[in-house]
Design an enzyme around this catalytic site. Sequence first.
Site, PDB file in Angstrom:
ATOM      1  N   THR A 175       0.829  -1.205   0.000  1.00 16.94           N
ATOM      2  CA  THR A 175       0.000   0.000   0.000  1.00 16.94           C
ATOM      3  C   THR A 175       0.857   1.245   0.000  1.00 16.94           C
ATOM      4  OG1 THR A 175      -0.031   0.080   2.426  1.00 16.94           O
ATOM      5  CG2 THR A 175      -1.911  -0.944   1.346  1.00 16.94           C
ATOM      6  N   ASP A 176       0.296   2.315  -0.536  1.00 15.74           N
ATOM      7  CA  ASP A 176       0.816   3.613  -0.160  1.00 15.74           C
ATOM      8  C   ASP A 176       0.433   3.811   1.307  1.00 15.74           C
ATOM      9  OD1 ASP A 176       1.958   6.118  -0.180  1.00 15.74           O
ATOM     10  OD2 ASP A 176       1.049   6.702  -2.083  1.00 15.74           O
ATOM     11  N   TRP A 177       1.109   4.738   1.968  1.00 15.16           N
ATOM     12  CA  TRP A 177       0.979   4.875   3.414  1.00 15.16           C
ATOM     13  C   TRP A 177      -0.414   5.398   3.768  1.00 15.16           C
ATOM     14  CZ3 TRP A 177       4.865   2.724   1.723  1.00 15.16           C
ATOM     15  CH2 TRP A 177       5.946   2.311   2.491  1.00 15.16           C
ATOM     16  N   GLY A 178      -1.204   4.531   4.416  1.00 17.55           N
ATOM     17  CA  GLY A 178      -2.552   4.906   4.812  1.00 17.55           C
ATOM     18  C   GLY A 178      -3.601   4.661   3.756  1.00 17.55           C
ATOM     19  N   ALA A 179      -3.319   3.812   2.768  1.00 17.37           N
ATOM     20  CA  ALA A 179      -4.246   3.608   1.651  1.00 17.37           C
ATOM     21  C   ALA A 179      -5.135   2.383   1.816  1.00 17.37           C
ATOM     22  CB  ALA A 179      -3.461   3.503   0.343  1.00 17.37           C
TER      23      ALA A 179
END
Length: 725
Positions: free
Chosen positions: A256-260
Amino acid sequence: MMGYLFVMSAKMNSQQVTAQNNLDQSIEKSIDKILLQLTLEEKVAMCHAQSKFSTPGVPRLGIPEIWMSDGPHGVRGEINWDDWGYAGWTNDSITAFPALTCLAATFNPKLSKKYGVNVGEEARYRKKDVLLGPGVNIYRTPLNGRNFEYMGEDPYLSSKMVVPYIQGVQSNGVAACVKHYVLNNQEHWRDHINVEVSDRALHEIYLPAFKAAVQEGKVWSLMSAYNQYKGQYCSHNEKLNKILKEDWKFDGALITDWGATHNTKEAALYGLDIEMGTGTDGLTISTKNAYDYYYLANPFLELLKKGEIEESYLNDKVRRILRLMYRTTMNKNRQFGKANNQEHLDVAREIATEGIVLLKNENSFFPINDTKKITIAVIGENATRSMTIGGGSSELKAKNEISPLEGLKARYKNANIIHAMGYESGPSVYAKVLPATLNAEKLKKEAIEVASKADVVLFFGGLNKSHHQDCEGGDRQSYGLPFGQNELINEITNVNQNTSVILVSGNAVEMPWHNKVKAIMQTWYLGSEAGNAIADIISGDVNPSGKLPFSFPKKLEDNAAHSFGKISYPGDSINQIYKEGILVGYRWHDTKKIKPLFAFGEGLSYSTFKISEVKVNKKSFSKNDIIKVTCQVTNTGNYDGSEVVQIYVGKPKSKVNRALKELKGFQKVFINKGNSKNIEITIKSSDLAFYDESISDWNIENGNYVIHVGNASNNIVSKLKIEVE
């Protein structure tokens, strides 16, 4: 060299292929054994972060952690374990390489390979296992704050440039992580906007570079986008996962992208392998034991124990993670890497000079000779401002950064160089733009006075990686230049008509002063060697050869995404419809006959080139044939230099809507003055297919096609007709 270090070779002989297959099979057998020894809890723990930039190993079995780092054009400074603050290390400074818009502008895949090898060496030296880049999202709007990290508007160019970059990085035993899969083409509302796009545009425009990264580059990891596609977040999207892991046979890890990440069950079922940066308060900020409460942590474990999710889904994730480890952190044959050596600086400078694009050069304003009789006014904050900091996750802690003013002073020993700041933008920050502290009128007055005393003026303007300019987390709010630059340029030309503009940006900008200045140069964010590279071009030590990787519309409404109103960009805050379909960038300008200010593929040289004797190997082709286009390129000017021959193909009278022409081949060639070279560019006839939504597959139309040959999308010198049966 053993292990996965030779797998990136573009052409492996049969012995290497056999050795690679044997190694792959051996690793898969080892993974089978490890899976049997892991507990359910240990397997789940491997699927999510343990810190801001690492995932846990299994100490009990000697399985190491995985360490990641931003970014695509340099290894980011060391971040704290549990928050976004910098750790304060004194040994984490690196070489800043040019941003990827500059790399794309080189139109030189060989340089892309060099780029990847060198940035991969720096990542390896810093003991990073995954380098979070490169980015290949398509340049859809010039307002996108993150365009400077990507490779332009054309899927073919992006595909050809991303593959060697990946191969270079991974030759060091460091995984490239191609991002952001997919349709993350704006920063505004990126965390939730739902993108609706036709299947044809998805496959023809937005997916090709990712497909090339997987199937040709053999990339070891991918990063998902923040946004939604057809109502599902891209981190755990059923359709996108099928394309990636079933259709393309991707065998790496999806990160994931961070927080996705937003849903445990979807993340478990639809392809997410490693969850990073979620946090428990919804803001990707850690709280106590936050990592245990990620969607793929305790909530995932509970569903597994209840039998609501089959363990086979978990095993597939862990298998991919272990495969990633065998290629990186468990690869015993990795080199140690290098950082901040002269070789890296030389490569950064080479890329920078090849990527700089000369857009206008009236009366041969450039190059400028170094003589004692000349006074050069260098005006603009961007002549001295650091461009390695700022921009969001791609900000860099460069060991050295040569500013344009420093580079010019070092090169021009005889000339009289005078400098004025001209305008002030305020400090470079991520969350907000701080107010300027100097008197704007006083700065303007000083700049005009300096300009009036000079023989030539070099105005360094553009953007600067602050919020709402070229920066992650927010899009630009205007197509024009900020901080009163347009007005200042106009007033400078009133007192000195011998004025040029050197733009530092990763985006197209409006140029109402275009006809008032003698020369325009697009220089991008060039990294550690920025000033030296710019001086190389301005002085003529290096002949410019960069070509624009995206179009510069005259006004914002001329851009396809903006021509359809707010539902097309930026959306209504919930949904967004890509109404232009496949007509992105030059495809739109060509097909709709909307003349851009500067066109895709455009770029001048100090020399002149002639493309002649354009031929094709035959007139009729089947769907499996190779089309060979040959031509002669002659350097007819007074400087040695490089030209980029570009091949576009169009289909008249198609049964579906098509662009007038599409890039299908290019080649950069260096030629000494007065000399000629013969070149050949090959195109697979299968590359002329369109994505047929009626059959959900690629389809080649029978009939006539037109091959357009030139050195820019708006400068076609020859057209050839062929037939595909």
